[in-house]
Design an enzyme around this catalytic site. Sequence first.
Site, PDB file in Angstrom:
ATOM      1  N   ASP A   1      -3.766   4.687  -2.066  1.00 48.37           N
ATOM      2  CA  ASP A   1      -4.498   5.334  -0.864  1.00 48.37           C
ATOM      3  C   ASP A   1      -4.397   6.309  -0.735  1.00 48.37           C
ATOM      4  O   ASP A   1      -3.736   7.083  -0.011  1.00 48.37           O
ATOM      5  CB  ASP A   1      -4.031   4.229   0.646  1.00 48.37           C
ATOM      6  CG  ASP A   1      -4.684   4.498   1.481  1.00 48.37           C
ATOM      7  OD1 ASP A   1      -5.946   5.176   1.978  1.00 48.37           O
ATOM      8  OD2 ASP A   1      -3.952   4.138   2.765  1.00 48.37           O
ATOM      9  N   LEU A   2      -5.399   6.460  -1.486  1.00 48.63           N
ATOM     10  CA  LEU A   2      -5.152   8.332  -1.869  1.00 48.63           C
ATOM     11  C   LEU A   2      -6.826   9.405  -1.568  1.00 48.63           C
ATOM     12  O   LEU A   2      -6.528  10.242  -1.114  1.00 48.63           O
ATOM     13  CB  LEU A   2      -4.686   9.424  -3.375  1.00 48.63           C
ATOM     14  CG  LEU A   2      -3.353   8.834  -3.817  1.00 48.63           C
ATOM     15  CD1 LEU A   2      -3.111   9.224  -4.834  1.00 48.63           C
ATOM     16  CD2 LEU A   2      -2.721   9.199  -2.829  1.00 48.63           C
ATOM     17  N   LYS A   3      -7.567   8.027  -1.158  1.00 45.27           N
ATOM     18  CA  LYS A   3      -8.426   8.430  -0.610  1.00 45.27           C
ATOM     19  C   LYS A   3      -8.919   9.968  -1.478  1.00 45.27           C
ATOM     20  O   LYS A   3      -9.539  10.693  -0.904  1.00 45.27           O
ATOM     21  CB  LYS A   3      -8.157   9.205   0.713  1.00 45.27           C
ATOM     22  CG  LYS A   3      -8.266   7.551   1.427  1.00 45.27           C
ATOM     23  CD  LYS A   3      -8.093   7.832   3.488  1.00 45.27           C
ATOM     24  CE  LYS A   3      -7.521   6.775   4.230  1.00 45.27           C
ATOM     25  NZ  LYS A   3      -6.138   6.242   4.338  1.00 45.27           N
ATOM     26  N   LEU A   4      -9.295   9.500  -2.169  1.00 39.86           N
ATOM     27  CA  LEU A   4     -10.341  11.533  -2.878  1.00 39.86           C
ATOM     28  C   LEU A   4     -11.280  11.898  -2.506  1.00 39.86           C
ATOM     29  O   LEU A   4     -12.204  10.375  -2.121  1.00 39.86           O
ATOM     30  CB  LEU A   4      -9.999  10.556  -4.382  1.00 39.86           C
ATOM     31  CG  LEU A   4      -9.232  10.915  -5.122  1.00 39.86           C
ATOM     32  CD1 LEU A   4      -8.139   9.897  -5.187  1.00 39.86           C
ATOM     33  CD2 LEU A   4      -9.132  10.867  -7.107  1.00 39.86           C
TER      34      LEU A   4
ATOM     35  N   ASP B   1     -14.022  14.392  -4.156  1.00 44.84           N
ATOM     36  CA  ASP B   1     -14.254  15.852  -5.297  1.00 44.84           C
ATOM     37  C   ASP B   1     -15.906  16.063  -5.298  1.00 44.84           C
ATOM     38  O   ASP B   1     -16.088  15.963  -4.958  1.00 44.84           O
ATOM     39  CB  ASP B   1     -12.659  16.520  -5.317  1.00 44.84           C
ATOM     40  CG  ASP B   1     -12.666  18.157  -5.727  1.00 44.84           C
ATOM     41  OD1 ASP B   1     -13.327  18.471  -5.970  1.00 44.84           O
ATOM     42  OD2 ASP B   1     -11.233  18.396  -5.389  1.00 44.84           O
ATOM     43  N   ILE B   2     -15.623  16.867  -6.388  1.00 52.62           N
ATOM     44  CA  ILE B   2     -16.449  16.757  -7.040  1.00 52.62           C
ATOM     45  C   ILE B   2     -16.488  15.749  -8.249  1.00 52.62           C
ATOM     46  O   ILE B   2     -15.202  15.014  -8.869  1.00 52.62           O
ATOM     47  CB  ILE B   2     -16.800  18.494  -7.947  1.00 52.62           C
ATOM     48  CG1 ILE B   2     -15.597  19.024  -8.628  1.00 52.62           C
ATOM     49  CG2 ILE B   2     -17.799  19.298  -6.657  1.00 52.62           C
ATOM     50  CD1 ILE B   2     -15.869  19.979  -9.910  1.00 52.62           C
TER      51      ILE B   2
ATOM     52  N   LYS C   1       1.167  -1.098   0.351  1.00 57.91           N
ATOM     53  CA  LYS C   1      -0.081   0.131  -0.156  1.00 57.91           C
ATOM     54  C   LYS C   1       0.961   0.912   0.219  1.00 57.91           C
ATOM     55  O   LYS C   1       1.456   1.517   0.490  1.00 57.91           O
ATOM     56  CB  LYS C   1      -0.765   0.013   1.290  1.00 57.91           C
ATOM     57  CG  LYS C   1      -1.757   0.810   1.055  1.00 57.91           C
ATOM     58  CD  LYS C   1      -2.568   1.335   2.301  1.00 57.91           C
ATOM     59  CE  LYS C   1      -2.321   1.783   3.901  1.00 57.91           C
ATOM     60  NZ  LYS C   1      -2.433   3.035   3.543  1.00 57.91           N
TER      61      LYS C   1
ATOM     62  N   GLY D   1       0.758  -2.716   8.811  1.00 61.05           N
ATOM     63  CA  GLY D   1       2.299  -1.712   8.628  1.00 61.05           C
ATOM     64  C   GLY D   1       3.315  -1.597   9.817  1.00 61.05           C
ATOM     65  O   GLY D   1       4.136  -3.032   9.488  1.00 61.05           O
ATOM     66  N   ARG D   2       3.206  -1.414  11.152  1.00 60.11           N
ATOM     67  CA  ARG D   2       4.034  -1.393  11.412  1.00 60.11           C
ATOM     68  C   ARG D   2       4.501  -2.799  12.104  1.00 60.11           C
ATOM     69  O   ARG D   2       5.498  -2.675  12.851  1.00 60.11           O
ATOM     70  CB  ARG D   2       3.714  -0.076  13.369  1.00 60.11           C
ATOM     71  CG  ARG D   2       4.504   0.812  12.096  1.00 60.11           C
ATOM     72  CD  ARG D   2       3.838   1.841  13.392  1.00 60.11           C
ATOM     73  NE  ARG D   2       2.027   2.063  13.196  1.00 60.11           N
ATOM     74  CZ  ARG D   2       0.656   2.970  13.228  1.00 60.11           C
ATOM     75  NH1 ARG D   2       1.758   3.332  14.650  1.00 60.11           N
ATOM     76  NH2 ARG D   2      -0.078   2.859  14.161  1.00 60.11           N
TER      77      ARG D   2
ATOM     78  N   THR E   1     -11.366   5.263  10.697  1.00 53.86           N
ATOM     79  CA  THR E   1     -11.872   4.688  11.948  1.00 53.86           C
ATOM     80  C   THR E   1     -11.404   6.028  13.364  1.00 53.86           C
ATOM     81  O   THR E   1     -11.098   5.293  14.493  1.00 53.86           O
ATOM     82  CB  THR E   1     -10.846   3.762  11.837  1.00 53.86           C
ATOM     83  OG1 THR E   1      -9.377   3.730  11.709  1.00 53.86           O
ATOM     84  CG2 THR E   1     -11.032   2.442  11.630  1.00 53.86           C
TER      85      THR E   1
END
Length: 232
Positions: free
Chosen positions: A59-62, A64-65, A32, A210-211, A119
Amino acid sequence: MGKDVIIACDFSSAQATFDFLDRFKEEKPFVKIGMELYYAEGPSIVKEIKKRGHKIFLDLKLHDIPNTVKKSMSVLSGLDVDMTNLHAAGTIDMMKAALEGLTREDGTRPILIAVTQLTSTSEERMQNELLINASINDTIVKYAGNAKQAGLDGVVCSPLEAGMVKDNCGREFITVTPGVRFADGDVGDQVRVTTPARAKEIGSDYIVVGRPITAAEDPVAAYRRCVSEFVG
Ligand code: C5P
């Protein structure tokens, strides 16, 4: 659909990321790439990691319009990522536009999933600051349903919410779940966590880790432990 472990490569530079990935000699983990790394290094980091043979969840979590999201998704699709995401809060129209933008000329496209509620958003803040008069679980189920209606493949959620999402949206609706920790590991700043084995039982399709892997003394061993607990 195959279950898989996705490693969250939350590094601040391409070099740190390559140093980490170089440790994997036998397997090519699904990785990711999040905002930090993408904003630091740009599209070249995606191309480089792809060239090394990894699958990529961008994982850019768009949010917008619809027109802007459609055009941006078209750019991301051209990078040949395998999975990407947006905020369901952008509404069904935005999610439909995203799918259109993502679909390549040959009809293929990356998996598209939606963030329901982050979350980090508590029910109290959602109600007091966003004036959403519902329980957080009802909101998550409703947003997941909207994502399904728009034609998306699934959602990002806590592993503890995966069962609830599956019950409402069907077994085929993909759940991608961060917040995973080994039973004997550090929880860190995550709150609602569970183990890879439990995430498997609840029905997650992909766990994002991740960690517990990136900060482990032996990341390859930690990755293998995740795979054996989650995939079996
Ligand atoms: O290090 P750790 O296992 O906590 O990493 C989890 C990854 O999943 C991070 O990249 C974090 O940004 C991401 N994530 C999350 N919770 C969400 C959405 C994404 O932890 N709801």
